[in-house]
Design a protein around this motif. Structure first.
Motif, PDB file in Angstrom:
ATOM      1  N   VAL A 110     121.450  66.696  63.288  1.00  0.00           N
ATOM      2  CA  VAL A 110     122.886  66.818  63.078  1.00  0.00           C
ATOM      3  C   VAL A 110     123.553  67.516  64.253  1.00  0.00           C
ATOM      4  O   VAL A 110     124.697  67.231  64.600  1.00  0.00           O
ATOM      5  CB  VAL A 110     123.181  67.545  61.740  1.00  0.00           C
ATOM      6  N   TYR A 111     122.840  68.405  64.918  1.00  0.00           N
ATOM      7  CA  TYR A 111     123.402  69.151  66.048  1.00  0.00           C
ATOM      8  C   TYR A 111     123.799  68.245  67.213  1.00  0.00           C
ATOM      9  O   TYR A 111     124.544  68.671  68.095  1.00  0.00           O
ATOM     10  CB  TYR A 111     122.417  70.224  66.534  1.00  0.00           C
ATOM     11  N   THR A 112     123.341  66.993  67.230  1.00  0.00           N
ATOM     12  CA  THR A 112     123.735  66.077  68.306  1.00  0.00           C
ATOM     13  C   THR A 112     125.128  65.504  68.074  1.00  0.00           C
ATOM     14  O   THR A 112     125.714  64.919  68.980  1.00  0.00           O
ATOM     15  CB  THR A 112     122.712  64.923  68.462  1.00  0.00           C
ATOM     16  N   ASP A 113     125.663  65.645  66.862  1.00  0.00           N
ATOM     17  CA  ASP A 113     127.044  65.257  66.555  1.00  0.00           C
ATOM     18  C   ASP A 113     127.967  66.439  66.833  1.00  0.00           C
ATOM     19  O   ASP A 113     127.513  67.570  67.025  1.00  0.00           O
ATOM     20  CB  ASP A 113     127.176  64.897  65.065  1.00  0.00           C
ATOM     21  N   ASP A 114     129.263  66.191  66.806  1.00  0.00           N
ATOM     22  CA  ASP A 114     130.207  67.300  66.764  1.00  0.00           C
ATOM     23  C   ASP A 114     129.996  67.965  65.412  1.00  0.00           C
ATOM     24  O   ASP A 114     129.961  67.278  64.379  1.00  0.00           O
ATOM     25  CB  ASP A 114     131.643  66.802  66.901  1.00  0.00           C
ATOM     26  N   CYS A 115     129.824  69.258  65.416  1.00  0.00           N
ATOM     27  CA  CYS A 115     129.416  69.926  64.182  1.00  0.00           C
ATOM     28  C   CYS A 115     129.801  71.399  64.206  1.00  0.00           C
ATOM     29  O   CYS A 115     130.238  71.922  65.218  1.00  0.00           O
ATOM     30  CB  CYS A 115     127.909  69.797  63.987  1.00  0.00           C
ATOM     31  N   VAL A 116     129.602  72.018  63.070  1.00  0.00           N
ATOM     32  CA  VAL A 116     129.715  73.469  62.941  1.00  0.00           C
ATOM     33  C   VAL A 116     128.307  73.981  62.730  1.00  0.00           C
ATOM     34  O   VAL A 116     127.560  73.440  61.913  1.00  0.00           O
ATOM     35  CB  VAL A 116     130.613  73.857  61.751  1.00  0.00           C
ATOM     36  N   GLU A 117     127.929  75.019  63.475  1.00  0.00           N
ATOM     37  CA  GLU A 117     126.615  75.645  63.310  1.00  0.00           C
ATOM     38  C   GLU A 117     126.818  77.103  62.918  1.00  0.00           C
ATOM     39  O   GLU A 117     127.639  77.794  63.501  1.00  0.00           O
ATOM     40  CB  GLU A 117     125.800  75.578  64.601  1.00  0.00           C
ATOM     41  N   ILE A 118     126.048  77.526  61.936  1.00  0.00           N
ATOM     42  CA  ILE A 118     126.121  78.901  61.442  1.00  0.00           C
ATOM     43  C   ILE A 118     124.742  79.522  61.593  1.00  0.00           C
ATOM     44  O   ILE A 118     123.745  78.911  61.206  1.00  0.00           O
ATOM     45  CB  ILE A 118     126.555  78.949  59.971  1.00  0.00           C
ATOM     46  N   PHE A 119     124.689  80.707  62.159  1.00  0.00           N
ATOM     47  CA  PHE A 119     123.442  81.445  62.312  1.00  0.00           C
ATOM     48  C   PHE A 119     123.555  82.721  61.491  1.00  0.00           C
ATOM     49  O   PHE A 119     124.429  83.543  61.758  1.00  0.00           O
ATOM     50  CB  PHE A 119     123.184  81.785  63.782  1.00  0.00           C
ATOM     51  N   ARG A 127     116.102  88.168  65.996  1.00  0.00           N
ATOM     52  CA  ARG A 127     114.930  87.339  66.294  1.00  0.00           C
ATOM     53  C   ARG A 127     114.774  86.216  65.288  1.00  0.00           C
ATOM     54  O   ARG A 127     114.345  85.128  65.622  1.00  0.00           O
ATOM     55  CB  ARG A 127     113.663  88.200  66.298  1.00  0.00           C
ATOM     56  N   TYR A 128     115.073  86.508  64.039  1.00  0.00           N
ATOM     57  CA  TYR A 128     114.894  85.536  62.964  1.00  0.00           C
ATOM     58  C   TYR A 128     116.233  85.295  62.299  1.00  0.00           C
ATOM     59  O   TYR A 128     116.981  86.242  62.053  1.00  0.00           O
ATOM     60  CB  TYR A 128     113.881  86.050  61.934  1.00  0.00           C
ATOM     61  N   TYR A 129     116.509  84.050  62.021  1.00  0.00           N
ATOM     62  CA  TYR A 129     117.791  83.719  61.430  1.00  0.00           C
ATOM     63  C   TYR A 129     117.694  82.411  60.656  1.00  0.00           C
ATOM     64  O   TYR A 129     116.751  81.645  60.817  1.00  0.00           O
ATOM     65  CB  TYR A 129     118.877  83.592  62.511  1.00  0.00           C
TER      66      TYR A 129
END
Length: 142
Positions: A110-119, A127-129
């Motif tokens: 999905v990250y290859t599309d225009d998207c929203v990413e939440i960490f 270090r971990y998320y």
């Protein structure tokens, strides 16, 4: 002598702090206040309810490389109730006809599309998320 990463980072931080306030400010973590809402929002793609008006609003996103404000801004809203975290986004784009959104399979790239990413770094370890991604079609990756 075996040092934990936390001890090493703390030692480096203290060394940098003694070099001056300017360097120390780089390591200041931003704080996000996440207000409690009394009733959950309706999950319908709209953010007009009162609970979103009381949510914390995040703006002024920077481009990934550099320290300039992104030309196409996004507004993020965050709130919680007794059991859930709620996130909403208004993603502005002056060229809507060029939005890339073709992935329809959950947990595909999905990250290859225009998207929203939440960490979400729930342990504050840096270090971990948990990484959550959603594109304009609503396809999710986690």
């Amino acid at each position: 002598m075996k040092l934990s990463m936390r001890t090493l980072v703390a030692g480096i931080f203290l060394s940098l702090f003694s070099m001056g306030t300017v360097l120390a400010e780089v390591y200041t973590r931003p704080v996000l206040l996440c207000p409690r809402i009394s009733s959950p929002p309706k999950i319908d793609g709209r953010i007009e309810e009162v609970c979103w008006q009381n949510a914390t609003r995040l703006t002024n996103y920077l481009v990934c490389q550099g320290n300039k404000l992104a030309q196409e801004q996004t507004e993020a809203y965050v709130a919680h109730d007794n059991s859930k975290l709620y996130l909403a986004f208004k993603c502005y784009d002056s060229q809507i006809d060029k939005i890339k959104a073709g992935i329809t399979t959950r947990d595909a790239n999905v990250y290859t599309d225009d998207c929203v990413e939440i960490f979400l770094d729930t342990e504050l370890s840096r270090r971990y998320y948990y990484q959550l991604i959603v594109n304009a079609l609503g396809t999710q990756q986690d």
